[in-house]
Design an enzyme around this catalytic site. Structure first.
Site, mmCIF file in Angstrom:
data_model
loop_
_atom_site.group_PDB
_atom_site.id
_atom_site.type_symbol
_atom_site.label_atom_id
_atom_site.label_comp_id
_atom_site.label_asym_id
_atom_site.label_seq_id
_atom_site.Cartn_x
_atom_site.Cartn_y
_atom_site.Cartn_z
ATOM 1 N N CYS A 73 -1.128 4.212 -8.459
ATOM 2 C CA CYS A 73 -1.270 3.658 -7.114
ATOM 3 C C CYS A 73 -1.271 2.141 -7.254
ATOM 4 O O CYS A 73 -2.113 1.584 -7.948
ATOM 5 C CB CYS A 73 -2.584 4.140 -6.484
ATOM 6 S SG CYS A 73 -2.986 3.396 -4.895
ATOM 7 N N CYS A 183 4.909 0.807 -3.772
ATOM 8 C CA CYS A 183 3.957 1.898 -3.543
ATOM 9 C C CYS A 183 4.559 3.148 -4.149
ATOM 10 O O CYS A 183 5.773 3.393 -4.006
ATOM 11 C CB CYS A 183 3.714 2.085 -2.036
ATOM 12 S SG CYS A 183 2.739 3.543 -1.599
#
Length: 259
Positions: A73, A183
């Site tokens: 992440c 992302c």
């Protein structure tokens, strides 16, 4: 130790794009993936809350005896990985937007970065961007709503296509030739982006680099699994298991579980 699993966590299902790269490069490694979908996205939450969630995910993976943890992440990496490395003894692999290769290879001197608010406003992102892209025009766009659509199973919806078209138009107006996906959810957008972008625009994400770094760290610490048994893979989510199913092909010895 070498037969223990690699732990991977993300704010949701997006980090499965990282899991795929790791599994492809290290097919004999056992893996445990943790999707904190109930708290996705991490981007708007602020550094303190992101760190709290990252600690919780780390503790869960340590209870499952993981030998290394991949913070799959961008937002958790840029906000929490320094804390994790200082407070836990196992190796951590982080992720940040691949600004460096885009900045080094751009011909138009303009690159686009699509990322979450938590990544774009982080100190690590600012440092990396300042180091590698100081003479490059960088067009940043916060991908509001993208993670939520993916987590709710609307990856290929008209709403998603309209949102992406809106976000990349300022980048095209600036004549970018590289688009950096900041992302881990975003690699699943590549088929749509290929329809929206001119052919000369190259899409860059961090997946392959993360897999190579994972292998290098395992080798450094003598943690590579040298056995040739069929690897065990477990996917845990506190969200919708069906969304995970839709992004991953089911295989033997793969378990989808709630936590």
């Amino acid at each position: 130790m070498s037969n223990k699993p690699i732990g991977i966590f993300d704010s949701g299902v997006g980090g499965t794009s990282i899991w795929k790269e790791i599994h492809q490069l290290l097919p004999h490694e056992h893996t445990i993936y943790l999707s904190d979908s109930i708290n996705a996205p991490y981007g708007p939450k602020g550094k303190e809350r992101i760190t709290e969630l990252s600690i919780k995910n780390t503790e869960l993976l340590l209870k499952k005896d993981c030998k290394l943890i991949v913070v799959a992440c961008n937002t958790a990496t840029t906000n929490a990985i320094d804390y994790l490395r200082q407070n836990y003894s196992i190796p951590f692999i982080g992720i940040e937007p691949a600004i460096k290769p885009a900045a080094l290879h751009t011909q138009t001197k303009a690159i686009g970065i699509l990322a979450t608010k938590g990544t774009l406003t982080s100190a690590l992102f600012s440092k990396t961007s300042g180091k590698f892209a100081k003479d490059i025009k960088v067009i940043e766009r916060e991908g509001k709503g993208i993670v939520e659509l993916i987590e709710s199973g609307k990856l290929n919806s008209d709403e998603m296509k309209a949102l992406l078209a809106e976000y990349i138009q300022p980048m095209l107006d600036a004549n970018i030739d590289h688009l950096v996906l900041g992302c881990t959810h975003y690699p699943y957008l590549v088929p749509i982006l290929l329809e929206l972008l001119p052919k000369h625009v190259k899409i860059i994400d961090s997946g392959e680099a993360v897999a190579r770094q994972t292998k290098a760290v395992l080798e450094k610490h003598n943690l590579l699994n040298i056995t040739r048994v069929s690897p065990k893979t477990e996917f845990y989510t506190n969200g919708n298991i069906g969304v995970m199913h839709s992004l991953l092909e089911q295989k033997n010895s793969v378990e989808f579980l709630k936590f």
